[in-house]
Design a protein around this motif. Structure first.
Motif, short mmCIF file in Angstrom:
data_model
loop_
_atom_site.label_atom_id
_atom_site.label_comp_id
_atom_site.label_asym_id
_atom_site.label_seq_id
_atom_site.Cartn_x
_atom_site.Cartn_y
_atom_site.Cartn_z
N TYR A 13 0.83 -1.22 0.00
CA TYR A 13 0.00 0.00 0.00
C TYR A 13 0.86 1.26 0.00
CZ TYR A 13 -3.36 -3.53 1.38
OH TYR A 13 -4.12 -4.67 1.42
N ASN A 65 1.86 -6.85 9.75
CA ASN A 65 1.11 -8.03 9.33
C ASN A 65 2.01 -8.91 8.47
OD1 ASN A 65 -0.72 -9.85 8.29
ND2 ASN A 65 -1.68 -8.38 6.91
N SER A 82 0.84 -5.64 5.42
CA SER A 82 0.24 -4.35 5.76
C SER A 82 0.87 -3.92 7.08
CB SER A 82 -1.30 -4.42 5.85
OG SER A 82 -1.72 -5.43 6.73
N ALA A 83 0.82 -2.65 7.37
CA ALA A 83 1.44 -2.13 8.60
C ALA A 83 0.90 -0.74 8.87
CB ALA A 83 2.97 -2.07 8.44
N GLU A 84 0.79 -0.40 10.13
CA GLU A 84 0.40 0.96 10.50
C GLU A 84 1.14 1.37 11.77
OE1 GLU A 84 -2.94 -1.05 11.09
OE2 GLU A 84 -2.56 -1.53 8.99
N ASP A 88 -1.72 5.67 13.76
CA ASP A 88 -2.59 5.67 12.57
C ASP A 88 -3.63 4.55 12.59
OD1 ASP A 88 -1.24 7.85 11.55
OD2 ASP A 88 0.27 6.59 10.58
N ILE A 89 -3.66 3.77 13.65
CA ILE A 89 -4.61 2.66 13.70
C ILE A 89 -6.02 3.19 13.98
CG2 ILE A 89 -5.32 0.60 15.02
CD1 ILE A 89 -2.29 -0.01 15.26
N ARG A 93 -12.37 0.53 13.33
CA ARG A 93 -12.25 -0.41 12.22
C ARG A 93 -11.72 -1.77 12.70
NH1 ARG A 93 -9.04 0.55 6.49
NH2 ARG A 93 -8.90 -1.65 5.92
N ALA A 94 -10.72 -1.72 13.58
CA ALA A 94 -10.15 -2.97 14.11
C ALA A 94 -11.19 -3.72 14.95
CB ALA A 94 -8.90 -2.68 14.92
N ALA A 97 -13.56 -5.37 12.58
CA ALA A 97 -12.91 -6.55 11.96
C ALA A 97 -12.87 -7.70 12.96
CB ALA A 97 -11.51 -6.18 11.51
N ARG A 100 -16.41 -9.22 13.17
CA ARG A 100 -16.69 -10.02 11.97
C ARG A 100 -15.98 -11.38 12.04
NH1 ARG A 100 -15.61 -5.44 9.07
NH2 ARG A 100 -13.56 -6.21 8.44
N ARG A 122 -5.03 -10.22 13.40
CA ARG A 122 -4.66 -8.87 12.95
C ARG A 122 -5.42 -7.83 13.77
NH1 ARG A 122 -5.21 -11.14 7.86
NH2 ARG A 122 -7.19 -10.13 7.43
P1 ATP Z 1 -10.19 -4.90 7.50
O1 ATP Z 1 -11.01 -6.17 7.58
O2 ATP Z 1 -10.64 -3.84 8.46
O3 ATP Z 1 -9.97 -4.40 6.07
P2 ATP Z 1 -7.66 -6.28 7.34
O4 ATP Z 1 -6.86 -6.88 8.45
O5 ATP Z 1 -8.29 -7.22 6.39
O6 ATP Z 1 -8.73 -5.30 8.02
P3 ATP Z 1 -5.35 -5.53 5.85
O7 ATP Z 1 -5.51 -6.45 4.68
O8 ATP Z 1 -4.32 -5.91 6.89
O9 ATP Z 1 -6.76 -5.25 6.54
O10 ATP Z 1 -4.97 -4.06 5.34
C1 ATP Z 1 -5.60 -3.42 4.24
C2 ATP Z 1 -5.27 -1.94 4.30
O11 ATP Z 1 -6.07 -1.32 5.32
C3 ATP Z 1 -3.83 -1.61 4.66
O12 ATP Z 1 -3.45 -0.40 4.04
C4 ATP Z 1 -3.87 -1.42 6.16
O13 ATP Z 1 -2.83 -0.59 6.64
C5 ATP Z 1 -5.25 -0.75 6.34
N1 ATP Z 1 -5.90 -1.04 7.63
C6 ATP Z 1 -6.56 -2.18 7.97
N2 ATP Z 1 -7.08 -2.10 9.19
C7 ATP Z 1 -6.73 -0.87 9.66
C8 ATP Z 1 -6.98 -0.17 10.88
N3 ATP Z 1 -7.69 -0.70 11.87
N4 ATP Z 1 -6.49 1.08 11.00
C9 ATP Z 1 -5.78 1.66 10.00
N5 ATP Z 1 -5.51 1.06 8.84
C10 ATP Z 1 -5.99 -0.18 8.65
#
Ligand code: ATP
Length: 136
Positions: A13, A65, A82-84, A88-89, A93-94, A97, A100, A122
């Protein structure tokens, strides 16, 4: 010997950070490892976890990740899926997730178990990283 390391965290990303740091502790697949300037070069895989680095007396946290780490004497390159930075988290949203993934795991039928487990991990690790800087 160099006194600082350049820490770079890169994902598909984009670049997450590029900083001069004093010390890095990263979540290797075989366990956490620490790197100081002048470390012997090596390459390793990473698991889902929290990378910590020290910079001029302060400690900072980055969610990573999985992926790879390349360690050189004066540089640590993290190539993560992926990384934050903790700052920035997006906690909401977490949490969403996490819910879910938990619901998918509860239902049990017709799910890709490993995928749901990884997603839960994650989310939980992002929440832990955010909590380290007081976000909840
Ligand atoms: P989600 O189901 O919420 O999309 P995920 O674990 O499937 O989470 P990733 O595939 O790890 O998401 O990451 C996809 C993009 O979204 C990356 O750019 C990642 O940095 C960003 N991202 C995911 N979750 C978060 C969060 N809670 N806060 C900030 N950025 C996030």
């Amino acid at each position: 010997m160099a006194e600082k390391l350049t820490l770079e965290v890169v994902t598909p990303y984009g670049s997450v950070l590029s900083e001069e740091v004093n010390e890095v502790v990263a979540p290797g697949s075989e366990g956490e490892f620490g790197v100081l300037p002048g470390h012997v070069p090596f390459v390793t895989t990473l698991k889902i976890g929290i990378l910590t680095y020290k910079q001029n007396g302060s400690v900072r946290y980055v969610f990573v990740n999985s992926g790879y780490a390349e360690v050189y004497e004066d540089r640590v390159l993290i190539l993560a899926d992926s990384a934050e930075r903790a700052e920035d988290i997006d906690v909401e949203r977490a949490k969403a997730a996490m819910k879910r993934a938990e619901e998918r795991l509860k239902k049990q039928e017709n799910i890709d178990f490993a995928r749901a487990q990884a997603s839960l991990q994650r989310a939980l690790t992002r929440l832990q990283a955010a909590e380290k800087i007081g976000k909840r």
